[in-house]
Scaffold this motif. Sequence first.
Motif, short mmCIF file in Angstrom:
data_model
loop_
_atom_site.label_atom_id
_atom_site.label_comp_id
_atom_site.label_asym_id
_atom_site.label_seq_id
_atom_site.Cartn_x
_atom_site.Cartn_y
_atom_site.Cartn_z
N MET A 7 0.86 -1.25 0.06
CA MET A 7 0.12 -0.08 -0.12
C MET A 7 0.86 1.14 0.12
O MET A 7 2.04 1.39 0.81
N PRO A 8 0.45 2.25 -1.01
CA PRO A 8 1.40 3.61 -0.94
C PRO A 8 1.32 4.08 0.30
O PRO A 8 0.34 4.11 1.21
N ARG A 9 2.05 5.03 0.56
CA ARG A 9 2.39 5.75 2.01
C ARG A 9 2.45 7.19 1.81
O ARG A 9 3.08 7.69 0.86
N ILE A 10 1.72 7.99 2.64
CA ILE A 10 2.11 9.34 2.66
C ILE A 10 2.34 10.05 3.91
O ILE A 10 2.03 9.27 4.97
N LEU A 11 3.12 11.15 3.93
CA LEU A 11 3.19 12.04 4.93
C LEU A 11 2.30 12.97 5.36
O LEU A 11 2.30 13.92 4.48
N VAL A 12 1.80 13.07 6.42
CA VAL A 12 0.73 14.01 6.87
C VAL A 12 1.16 14.74 8.00
O VAL A 12 1.39 14.42 9.03
N LEU B 230 10.50 15.75 8.16
CA LEU B 230 10.31 16.41 6.68
C LEU B 230 11.92 16.68 6.23
O LEU B 230 11.85 17.21 5.05
N GLU B 231 12.80 16.54 6.83
CA GLU B 231 14.25 16.81 6.36
C GLU B 231 14.86 15.56 5.63
O GLU B 231 15.79 16.16 4.79
N ALA B 232 14.47 14.40 5.26
CA ALA B 232 15.06 13.64 4.60
C ALA B 232 14.06 12.54 4.44
O ALA B 232 13.45 12.23 5.12
N GLY B 233 14.30 11.71 3.33
CA GLY B 233 13.69 10.51 3.22
C GLY B 233 12.13 10.75 2.44
O GLY B 233 11.17 9.57 2.56
N LEU B 234 11.86 11.79 1.94
CA LEU B 234 10.59 12.05 1.47
C LEU B 234 10.21 11.38 0.29
O LEU B 234 9.00 10.94 -0.20
N ASP B 235 11.25 10.68 -0.47
CA ASP B 235 11.09 10.04 -1.91
C ASP B 235 10.28 8.83 -1.63
O ASP B 235 9.77 8.22 -2.41
N ARG B 236 10.04 8.19 -0.34
CA ARG B 236 9.35 6.95 0.11
C ARG B 236 7.73 7.33 0.06
O ARG B 236 7.15 6.38 0.15
N TYR B 237 7.50 8.49 0.01
CA TYR B 237 6.02 8.65 -0.08
C TYR B 237 5.37 9.24 -1.30
O TYR B 237 6.03 9.65 -2.21
N ALA B 238 4.18 8.80 -1.44
CA ALA B 238 3.53 8.93 -2.56
C ALA B 238 2.91 10.54 -2.61
O ALA B 238 2.72 11.27 -3.70
N ALA B 239 2.97 11.14 -1.39
CA ALA B 239 2.49 12.49 -1.12
C ALA B 239 2.95 12.99 0.17
O ALA B 239 2.82 12.20 1.01
N VAL B 240 3.09 14.29 0.13
CA VAL B 240 3.36 15.17 1.22
C VAL B 240 1.98 15.79 1.60
O VAL B 240 1.83 16.51 0.49
N VAL B 241 1.40 15.83 3.00
CA VAL B 241 0.24 16.60 2.91
C VAL B 241 0.42 17.61 4.16
O VAL B 241 0.79 17.09 5.09
#
Length: 215
Positions: free
Chosen positions: A1-6, A41-52
Amino acid sequence: MPRILVCTRTTDYRHDSIPAALTAFDGFGFEVDATEDPSALEAGLDRYAAVVFLLTSGDILTPAGRTALRSYVEGGGGFVGVHSASCTEYSWPYFGELLGARFTRHPAYQPGRVDVTDRTHLATRHLPAHWDFTDEWYDFDRRPADAHVLAYADETSYDREGGGMGEAGHPLVWCREQGAGRVFYTSLGHAEEAYGDRLFLAHLAGGLGWATGQG
């Protein structure tokens, strides 16, 4: 399942609706990492399908976080801003460019009408052409740059004392591209009641879907 950062961090006004809003995002078919820690939010954002940015406010990012978010979106990441996301990072000019416009003021929270001008987009295809809703009817410093506006406020449908953008159109919901990334913003979603409204939930889910590359 894709992951998002909220992210729900606030350094200015804080909405009581944040817990209900987080619960809503848990139901959209993504693994959700919810945070108020700016280091997330300083690193590793590429693993997320979206940042909210969900009901964020004020300056919430570190310098490293700003660099990481910019690189993520420009490189093809999805970004979703909800309601007071447009009241966030006023001191970072790039964020205004990313979102397309910044909040300036609003009249009292009250019923009004949304005029949906694109009923084919994932975020709006389920909505009626004229959608009665209750919110704060945000004004912005400009009409969003290089954006496709999906819905406008009908300013005749509510008391504009303390707000109003005039006859040229009052954008409420839009999408745009930033670099290789997709950006979706809705100014709606002030109150807890919104996150129990099936049309609004479908609106959010559709916007998130579009930002993550669907449709």
